[in-house]
Design an enzyme around this catalytic site. Structure first.
Site, PDB file in Angstrom:
ATOM      1  N   ALA A  65       0.840  -1.195   0.000  1.00 20.49           N
ATOM      2  CA  ALA A  65       0.000   0.000   0.000  1.00 20.49           C
ATOM      3  C   ALA A  65       0.879   1.251   0.000  1.00 20.49           C
ATOM      4  O   ALA A  65       1.983   1.242   0.556  1.00 20.49           O
ATOM      5  CB  ALA A  65      -0.881   0.003   1.242  1.00 20.49           C
ATOM      6  N   GLY A 110       0.402  -5.213   0.780  1.00 22.98           N
ATOM      7  CA  GLY A 110      -0.712  -5.318  -0.161  1.00 22.98           C
ATOM      8  C   GLY A 110      -0.298  -5.926  -1.494  1.00 22.98           C
ATOM      9  O   GLY A 110      -1.120  -6.539  -2.183  1.00 22.98           O
ATOM     10  N   GLU A 113      -0.461  -9.485  -1.011  1.00 23.20           N
ATOM     11  CA  GLU A 113      -1.874  -9.880  -0.899  1.00 23.20           C
ATOM     12  C   GLU A 113      -2.514 -10.026  -2.284  1.00 23.20           C
ATOM     13  O   GLU A 113      -3.377 -10.887  -2.482  1.00 23.20           O
ATOM     14  CB  GLU A 113      -2.631  -8.878  -0.029  1.00 23.20           C
ATOM     15  N   GLU A 133       3.058  -5.456   7.827  1.00 27.78           N
ATOM     16  CA  GLU A 133       2.066  -4.531   8.387  1.00 27.78           C
ATOM     17  C   GLU A 133       2.228  -4.277   9.877  1.00 27.78           C
ATOM     18  O   GLU A 133       2.088  -3.146  10.335  1.00 27.78           O
ATOM     19  CB  GLU A 133       0.647  -5.040   8.090  1.00 27.78           C
TER      20      GLU A 133
END
Ligand code: CAA
Length: 259
Positions: A65, A110, A113, A133
């Site tokens: 992210a 992310g 992910e 994270e």
């Protein structure tokens, strides 16, 4: 479209590229909204038989992210809207076509992910993986806590998620996070070779096989076997099933039409 996600069709394969190489393909709001649009375009295109996801540039699949956007939302309602955008990976996972993540460089947060929502992950030897994270005071929130243990098992998943540690490509291969390691030069040819392999199979059979595996994982065995049986029965009436048997008898390659 802002260009943060590129869509290209090469014969029957769609190539979707995360395209912010100057920030290691960090996922910002525009990428989060454009990725499902690209995946849906591939899903709806009848010519497309497989989808490859990759990252632009030489350094990353995606470094996760966009941290510079953190804290940009000033109200809970804005934050909620942004978080709902994080279900983008559901669109990816639920596509009926086979998806392949072609990974080079950093595949973090992310970014990992996204790769976890794909059916297959192939990587270059120079790849690194992490869900960092917790080091940022958050948890993986785009499927990481759920998809990682389903792929590598509880022990490896907890180790990676609780430590946030970065592992290299050979460690990722060892725990089954990726299926194959190749050189950087071989990465796209390898992903395309997998895509051609998938593209040669009957599209409905692929879609139903994927549905049986993915739905079955969340069900008790008995119910999963019922799902498998229902889907297998549905395929008995398809033209492609007759074509597969006919091609075998005639010693020729089958021509599947997805019906
Ligand atoms: N968000 C925003 N920008 C990022 C970024 C990210 N996740 N990762 C890298 N960049 C930017 C850097 O800021 C830099 O841009 P500027 O030159 O404009 O400052 C550029 O990309 C190149 O990065 P570095 O200079 O940092 O390159 P490096 O080789 O020194 O380090 C790295 C590479 C180790 C990957 C480092 O960039 C890094 O640690 N990035 C953050 C990784 C991370 O923590 N990702 C998880 C985010 S949280 C998440 O993903 C969960 C979620 O979905 C909510």
């Amino acid at each position: 479209m802002s260009g943060s996600v590129l869509f290209e069709r090469r014969d029957d394969v769609a190539i979707v590229t995360l395209n912010r190489p100057e920030v290691l393909n960090a996922i910002d709001a525009s990428m989060r909204s454009e990725l499902p649009v690209a995946i849906t375009a591939a899903e709806r295109d009848p010519v497309v038989r497989a989808i490859i996801l990759t990252g632009a540039g030489d350094r990353a699949f995606s470094a996760g992210a966009d941290i510079k956007e953190f804290g940009a939302y000033t109200s809970l309602t804005e934050t909620r809207a942004a978080r709902q955008g994080r279900r983008w990976n559901d669109v990816l996972e639920s596509t009926t076509k086979p998806t392949i993540a072609a990974i080079h460089g950093f595949c973090l947060g992310g970014g990992l992910e996204i790769a976890l929502a794909c059916d297959l992950r192939v990587a270059s030897h120079e790849s690194f993986f992490a869900l960092p994270e917790v080091k940022l005071g958050i948890i993986p929130g785009a499927g990481g806590t759920q998809r990682l243990p389903r792929i590598v098992g509880l022990g490896h998943a907890l180790r990676l998620i609780l430590s946030g540690e970065r592992i290299d490509a050979s460690a990722a291969l060892q725990i089954g996070l990726v299926s194959e390691l190749v050189t950087r030069a071989e990465l796209m040819p390898t992903a395309l070779a997998w895509a051609s392999k998938f593209a040669a199979a009957a599209p409905l059979a692929l879609a139903y096989a994927k549905e049986a595996v993915r739905r079955g994982l969340d069900l008790p065995l008995d119910e999963g076997l019922k799902v498998e049986n229902d889907l297998a029965t549905l395929l008995l009436g398809t033209d492609d099933r007759a074509e597969g048997a006919a091609a075998f008898r005639d010693r020729r390659k089958p021509v599947y039409r997805g019906r």
